[in-house]
Scaffold this motif. Structure first.
Motif, PDB file in Angstrom:
ATOM      1  N   ALA A  69      35.935  55.658  30.839  1.00  0.00           N
ATOM      2  CA  ALA A  69      35.128  54.674  31.582  1.00  0.00           C
ATOM      3  C   ALA A  69      36.021  53.782  32.433  1.00  0.00           C
ATOM      4  N   LEU A  70      37.179  53.413  31.920  1.00  0.00           N
ATOM      5  CA  LEU A  70      38.075  52.533  32.670  1.00  0.00           C
ATOM      6  C   LEU A  70      38.629  53.232  33.904  1.00  0.00           C
ATOM      7  N   ARG A  71      38.810  54.530  33.842  1.00  0.00           N
ATOM      8  CA  ARG A  71      39.310  55.276  34.998  1.00  0.00           C
ATOM      9  C   ARG A  71      38.335  55.216  36.172  1.00  0.00           C
ATOM     10  N   ASP A  72      37.086  55.000  35.896  1.00  0.00           N
ATOM     11  CA  ASP A  72      36.059  54.927  36.945  1.00  0.00           C
ATOM     12  C   ASP A  72      35.678  53.487  37.279  1.00  0.00           C
ATOM     13  N   SER A  73      36.550  52.520  36.949  1.00  0.00           N
ATOM     14  CA  SER A  73      36.174  51.112  37.037  1.00  0.00           C
ATOM     15  C   SER A  73      36.679  50.378  38.273  1.00  0.00           C
ATOM     16  N   ALA A  74      37.341  51.052  39.192  1.00  0.00           N
ATOM     17  CA  ALA A  74      37.939  50.360  40.346  1.00  0.00           C
ATOM     18  C   ALA A  74      36.923  49.440  41.016  1.00  0.00           C
ATOM     19  N   GLY A  75      37.299  48.182  41.172  1.00  0.00           N
ATOM     20  CA  GLY A  75      36.442  47.210  41.827  1.00  0.00           C
ATOM     21  C   GLY A  75      35.386  46.597  40.935  1.00  0.00           C
ATOM     22  N   ARG A  76      35.268  47.067  39.703  1.00  0.00           N
ATOM     23  CA  ARG A  76      34.235  46.536  38.817  1.00  0.00           C
ATOM     24  C   ARG A  76      34.814  45.700  37.671  1.00  0.00           C
ATOM     25  N   ILE A  77      36.137  45.661  37.573  1.00  0.00           N
ATOM     26  CA  ILE A  77      36.802  44.787  36.610  1.00  0.00           C
ATOM     27  C   ILE A  77      37.777  43.923  37.388  1.00  0.00           C
ATOM     28  N   ASP A  78      37.694  42.614  37.181  1.00  0.00           N
ATOM     29  CA  ASP A  78      38.663  41.696  37.765  1.00  0.00           C
ATOM     30  C   ASP A  78      39.873  41.708  36.835  1.00  0.00           C
ATOM     31  N   VAL A  79      41.029  42.092  37.362  1.00  0.00           N
ATOM     32  CA  VAL A  79      42.246  42.226  36.576  1.00  0.00           C
ATOM     33  C   VAL A  79      43.260  41.218  37.130  1.00  0.00           C
ATOM     34  N   VAL A  80      43.642  40.238  36.301  1.00  0.00           N
ATOM     35  CA  VAL A  80      44.489  39.140  36.752  1.00  0.00           C
ATOM     36  C   VAL A  80      45.757  39.057  35.898  1.00  0.00           C
ATOM     37  N   TYR A  81      46.890  39.028  36.567  1.00  0.00           N
ATOM     38  CA  TYR A  81      48.198  38.893  35.924  1.00  0.00           C
ATOM     39  C   TYR A  81      48.621  37.429  35.890  1.00  0.00           C
ATOM     40  N   THR A  82      49.265  37.021  34.771  1.00  0.00           N
ATOM     41  CA  THR A  82      49.805  35.675  34.635  1.00  0.00           C
ATOM     42  C   THR A  82      51.099  35.730  33.831  1.00  0.00           C
ATOM     43  N   ASP A  83      52.147  35.045  34.316  1.00  0.00           N
ATOM     44  CA  ASP A  83      53.358  34.864  33.516  1.00  0.00           C
ATOM     45  C   ASP A  83      53.045  33.926  32.359  1.00  0.00           C
ATOM     46  N   THR A  84      53.705  34.145  31.226  1.00  0.00           N
ATOM     47  CA  THR A  84      53.709  33.192  30.118  1.00  0.00           C
ATOM     48  C   THR A  84      55.179  32.832  29.877  1.00  0.00           C
ATOM     49  N   PRO A  85      55.465  31.770  29.154  1.00  0.00           N
ATOM     50  CA  PRO A  85      56.867  31.408  28.937  1.00  0.00           C
ATOM     51  C   PRO A  85      57.690  32.511  28.261  1.00  0.00           C
ATOM     52  N   ASP A  86      57.029  33.325  27.432  1.00  0.00           N
ATOM     53  CA  ASP A  86      57.742  34.348  26.677  1.00  0.00           C
ATOM     54  C   ASP A  86      57.358  35.784  27.052  1.00  0.00           C
ATOM     55  N   GLY A  87      56.661  35.959  28.167  1.00  0.00           N
ATOM     56  CA  GLY A  87      56.250  37.291  28.601  1.00  0.00           C
ATOM     57  C   GLY A  87      55.210  37.222  29.705  1.00  0.00           C
TER      58      GLY A  87
END
Length: 121
Positions: A69-87
């Motif tokens: 299901a995730l392979r067919d999800s382009a544009g339907r899941i907002d995916v956000v990256y964030t730095d954390t102090p340890d990763g």
């Protein structure tokens, strides 16, 4: 994984709209691991935004729960990256209940596969 699983921990927190995947260095002062985590999760974020979940399939197997299901999800899941102090962390948000279910199954499979190197929050 480009970082050392023996020196890092994956955390998976499910929520009503998806979830949060966090990877941290067990020693926050280990900047080698912190930087490797950040590079990897930045790359994965770009891939996942396009619905490309190739790496998890290669690591955990192509029949990994939720992966189809995730392979067919382009544009339907907002995916956000964030730095954390340890990763770093990736936050997944969607209004599609089927994709929320797929994300939760995918999180569970990763916790199971990573064993002592992963936790739920």
């Amino acid at each position: 994984m480009p970082f050392d699983l023996e020196r890092t921990t994956h955390r998976f927190a499910k929520n009503a709209t998806g979830g949060v995947q966090t990877v941290v260095a067990d020693d926050p002062a280990d900047m080698t691991q912190v930087n490797l985590i950040r590079e990897h999760l930045q790359h994965e974020t770009e891939e996942f935004r396009q619905g490309r979940f190739t790496d998890p399939g290669q690591i955990h197997g192509q029949q990994m729960p939720g992966l189809a299901a995730l392979r067919d999800s382009a544009g339907r899941i907002d995916v956000v990256y964030t730095d954390t102090p340890d990763g770093a962390r990736i936050t997944y948000t969607t209004g599609d209940s089927a994709l929320v279910t797929a994300l939760h199954a995918w999180f569970d499979a990763q916790v199971s596969d990573h064993g002592s190197h992963a936790t739920t929050e």
